[in-house]
Write an enzyme that holds these catalytic residues in place. Structure first.
Site, mmCIF file in Angstrom:
data_model
loop_
_atom_site.group_PDB
_atom_site.id
_atom_site.type_symbol
_atom_site.label_atom_id
_atom_site.label_comp_id
_atom_site.label_asym_id
_atom_site.label_seq_id
_atom_site.Cartn_x
_atom_site.Cartn_y
_atom_site.Cartn_z
ATOM 1 N N ASN A 62 24.272 -36.946 -57.588
ATOM 2 C CA ASN A 62 23.396 -35.777 -57.438
ATOM 3 C C ASN A 62 21.916 -36.137 -57.539
ATOM 4 O O ASN A 62 21.061 -35.413 -57.019
ATOM 5 C CB ASN A 62 23.683 -34.737 -58.528
ATOM 6 N N LEU A 63 21.586 -37.222 -58.235
ATOM 7 C CA LEU A 63 20.219 -37.429 -58.699
ATOM 8 C C LEU A 63 19.202 -37.667 -57.589
ATOM 9 O O LEU A 63 18.006 -37.413 -57.781
ATOM 10 C CB LEU A 63 20.182 -38.582 -59.698
ATOM 11 N N CYS A 177 27.334 -31.544 -47.501
ATOM 12 C CA CYS A 177 26.568 -32.712 -47.944
ATOM 13 C C CYS A 177 27.499 -33.854 -48.327
ATOM 14 O O CYS A 177 27.137 -35.020 -48.203
ATOM 15 C CB CYS A 177 25.640 -32.330 -49.091
#
Length: 327
Positions: A62-63, A177
């Site tokens: 996610n980062l 995504c």
């Protein structure tokens, strides 16, 4: 008031618009990449209350785009980590973190008492569930989506047509995504546009963004869009049902492959979407058709095929993505 001096100085906003922001209560669904600019700009602007809903925990993947999180947040519930970040930015903003997945059984309770809903989830099922609920309640919905280098945001419902009016049919292919990838700055641009739409609606700025959709192409770095204030609502469309609302009386079909997941219920039929249509399986008189899959996309396709030969009730169930990788 020195914190807000620069935004109050904007002639179109002024003290009256700022007071509306401070009194506002919004629901944000999804605490990922889109929510990062949304939460920071709404929190920074002094929006009074935010209810933030997300079932997932922060992961290392996610980062690169979910910029509210840090390495130390890995493993923490996203809604709680994001709520803490907004509170650290502006303690005037009260953030209620809800660690739960949105579905038709809880959408009304989550929307209750809010002035505006922001759809920041990587889920077309969540978008339609929120649109149906907001249309019924007359509540504005600002929804956004990004896949790869393309994205859009739009202001639906309230006094404007719903998301179903603009997107009545399922696209030939829906990306995500997780499947197609996503570039962080594109998410940031679209999320910032989503935040601007929300602040304009909350502050009562004119012209209202209701009934407007804005697109962004990260390849050409160009934006576009259109107005849809006169878009007609579709006469019929499949609705989503909570998994817990399924009963043995339903004609239940699990569209997932056998190696993908066990049957949703022992009485479910395991079929492919292509099985439906002329000569295909049908519910009996009085039954409702309930079609389920991971995201709702295959269920929607099966519903379109079944609807050609069946005029009874058809519902969809999105059982969830086991990766938990929210946009």
């Amino acid at each position: 008031m020195s914190r807000y001096a620069r935004q109050i100085a904007v002639a179109e906003l002024g003290p009256e618009g700022h007071a509306r922001l401070r009194a506002a209560h919004v629901l944000v669904v999804g605490a990922g990449g889109l929510a990062a600019p949304v939460l920071q700009y709404l929190g920074g602007a002094g929006v009074g209350r935010i209810r933030l809903v997300d079932p997932d925990r922060v992961a290392a993947t996610n980062l690169h785009r979910q910029t509210m999180f840090r390495e130390a947040d890995i493993g923490v519930a996203k809604s709680r980590a994001a709520a803490a970040a907004v509170t650290a930015l502006n303690p005037d903003c009260r953030v209620e973190a809800v660690v739960a997945a949105l579905d038709p059984s809880n959408v009304e309770a989550l929307c209750d008492g809010t002035d505006l809903v922001l759809d920041c989830a990587d889920s077309f099922a969540a978008s339609y569930i929120l649109s149906d609920a907001c249309q019924a309640a007359g509540r504005p919905l600002v929804s956004a989506s990004v896949v790869g280098l393309d994205g859009y945001t739009g202001a639906f419902c309230g006094d404007a047509p719903s998301l179903r009016a603009v997107f009545p049919d399922l696209p030939q292919r829906l990306g995500s995504c997780a499947e197609d990838g996503v570039l962080g700055p594109v998410v940031g641009v679209v999320g910032a546009l989503q935040a601007q739409m929300a602040l304009a609606l909350l502050a009562g700025l004119e012209p209202s963004p209701l009934g407007q959709l804005v697109t962004f192409d990260g390849r050409s770095l160009r934006s576009g869009g259109f107005r849809f204030a006169d878009a007609p609502e579709p006469a019929r469309g499949p609705r989503f049902l909570a998994p817990g609302a399924v009963t043995p009386a339903d004609f239940l079909v699990d569209l997932r492959a056998e190696d993908e997941a066990p049957l949703m219920r022992p009485f479910a039929h395991r079929l492919a979407a292509s099985a439906f249509g002329p000569g295909g399986p049908m519910p009996t008189t009085g039954q409702r058709a309930v079609l389920c899959c991971r995201s709702g996309q295959r269920a929607w396709t099966a519903a379109e095929r079944l609807g050609v030969v069946w005029d009874g009730d058809i519902f969809l169930v999105a059982l969830g993505d086991p990766t938990g990788d929210t946009l």
